[in-house]
Design an enzyme around this catalytic site. Structure first.
Site, short mmCIF file in Angstrom:
data_model
loop_
_atom_site.label_atom_id
_atom_site.label_comp_id
_atom_site.label_asym_id
_atom_site.label_seq_id
_atom_site.Cartn_x
_atom_site.Cartn_y
_atom_site.Cartn_z
CG ASP A 15 -1.75 1.25 1.37
OD1 ASP A 15 -2.45 1.57 0.39
OD2 ASP A 15 -1.73 1.91 2.42
CE1 TYR A 34 2.60 5.43 -3.39
CE2 TYR A 34 1.18 3.66 -4.14
CZ TYR A 34 2.42 4.09 -3.72
OH TYR A 34 3.45 3.21 -3.66
CB CYS A 67 -3.15 0.73 -2.41
SG CYS A 67 -3.17 2.49 -2.76
CG ASN A 68 -9.56 1.12 -2.73
OD1 ASN A 68 -10.50 0.47 -3.16
ND2 ASN A 68 -9.20 1.05 -1.45
CB THR A 69 -4.81 5.23 -4.93
OG1 THR A 69 -5.74 5.67 -3.94
CG2 THR A 69 -4.41 6.37 -5.81
CB CYS A 107 -9.22 5.09 0.89
SG CYS A 107 -7.53 5.34 1.47
N1 DGL Z 1 -4.77 3.19 1.02
C1 DGL Z 1 -4.76 3.89 -0.24
C2 DGL Z 1 -6.04 3.58 -1.00
O1 DGL Z 1 -6.68 2.57 -0.72
C3 DGL Z 1 -4.48 5.33 -0.01
C4 DGL Z 1 -3.95 6.00 -1.20
C5 DGL Z 1 -3.16 7.24 -0.91
O2 DGL Z 1 -2.06 7.11 -0.40
O3 DGL Z 1 -3.64 8.33 -1.23
O4 DGL Z 1 -6.42 4.28 -1.90
#
Ligand code: DGL
Length: 276
Positions: free
Chosen positions: A16, A48, A79-81, A192
């Site tokens: 992540d 991210y 991590c979704n992003t 997220c």
């Molecule tokens: N945990 C990440 C997600 O699920 C966070 C992304 C980020 O760092 O902005 O999107």
């Protein structure tokens, strides 16, 4: 024709942008206790969300190479992003590697909503991704629901700092939830992987404002999906084995991840700093 060779239980690499993936790791450990887990927190590069797709792809590919070099035989992009931006590039670079990504739980939320109004809290990059837009369209049509999207600006940073309950945090949560509440949203997608750690604070903010929203995250579903994928590849544990090891790696400070493992999950694990 290739035959599936039984080799399991495989070591699973999980990564992540920082600590968020720990909310998924927790479910993976519960579902697959016999698998060695390698967790990479890219804390030096978090968040991210505001980064370009090219930057997220570059970081993701570097981290995957690192995890493979440490012995990972399967991968979870927790991590979704990074899933939205980079899972295609990861699969292209490693066509034989079993890879599981995460995406906001729009389907379970749509199925659970009575008001047919579902809020989605995720990073700006996730909400802007083509992959997400397509999912939103399909689910909205199938379940006849309306989605209300909100970028959770500032939340990843607070979780990274270990700030899970503070007036500043509650103020932000209130600001991001209020427009959804005004629209009659009864189900909130935590889109997220950092956000499940905010469930208690979200609950407090909702109670104080008199908002009723059920929260949905996909950590448990991802762990089950990983188990299915490992099984398909002959990489699962066939018999009950003693709990395997967990190793943490971070591009940030070693103590930061060590402390997060302890405070967020109650785990003591070996952590190494990785300068990649
Ligand atoms: N945990 C990440 C997600 O699920 C966070 C992304 C980020 O760092 O902005 O999107």
């Amino acid at each position: 024709m290739s035959e599936v060779m039984q080799q399991g239980p495989a070591a699973v690499g999980v990564f992540d942008s920082g600590l968020g993936g720990l909310s998924v790791l927790h479910h993976i450990r519960a579902e697959l206790p016999a698998h060695a887990l390698l967790y990479f927190a890219d804390s030096a590069y978090a968040p991210y969300g505001p980064k370009s797709e090219a930057e997220i792809i570059a970081r993701s590919l570097t981290i995957v190479d690192f995890l493979l070099a440490q012995g990972a035989q399967a991968l979870v992009v927790a991590c979704n992003t990074a899933t939205v931006a980079a899972i295609k590039a990861i699969r292209q670079a490693h066509p034989h590697l079993p890879v599981v990504g995460v995406e906001p739980g729009l389907k379970p939320a749509a199925a659970a909503s009575h008001s047919k109004k579902v809020g989605v809290l995720a990073t700006a990059a996730t909400l802007a991704g083509e992959k997400f837009k397509l999912l939103q369209q399909q689910v909205a049509q199938f379940y006849q629901v309306e989605f209300f999207l909100q970028a959770g600006h500032g939340l990843v940073e607070l979780v990274e700092q270990g700030e899970l309950d503070s007036p500043r945090l509650r103020q932000l949560l209130h600001a991001w939830l209020a427009p959804m509440a005004a629209q009659g949203v009864d189900t909130l997608v935590l889109g997220c992987t950092h956000y499940p750690f905010l469930r208690p604070a979200l609950g407090q903010v909702m109670d104080a404002a008199g908002w009723q929203m059920q929260m949905v995250d996909t950590g448990a579903a991802i762990a089950r999906q990983l188990q299915r994928v490992l099984q398909q590849h002959g990489l699962d544990a066939q018999t009950a084995l003693p709990a395997a090891t967990l190793r943490g790696y971070t591009s940030g400070a070693k103590g930061h991840l060590q402390e997060a493992l302890q405070t967020l999950l109650g785990w003591q694990a070996q952590v190494e700093a990785a300068r990649i």
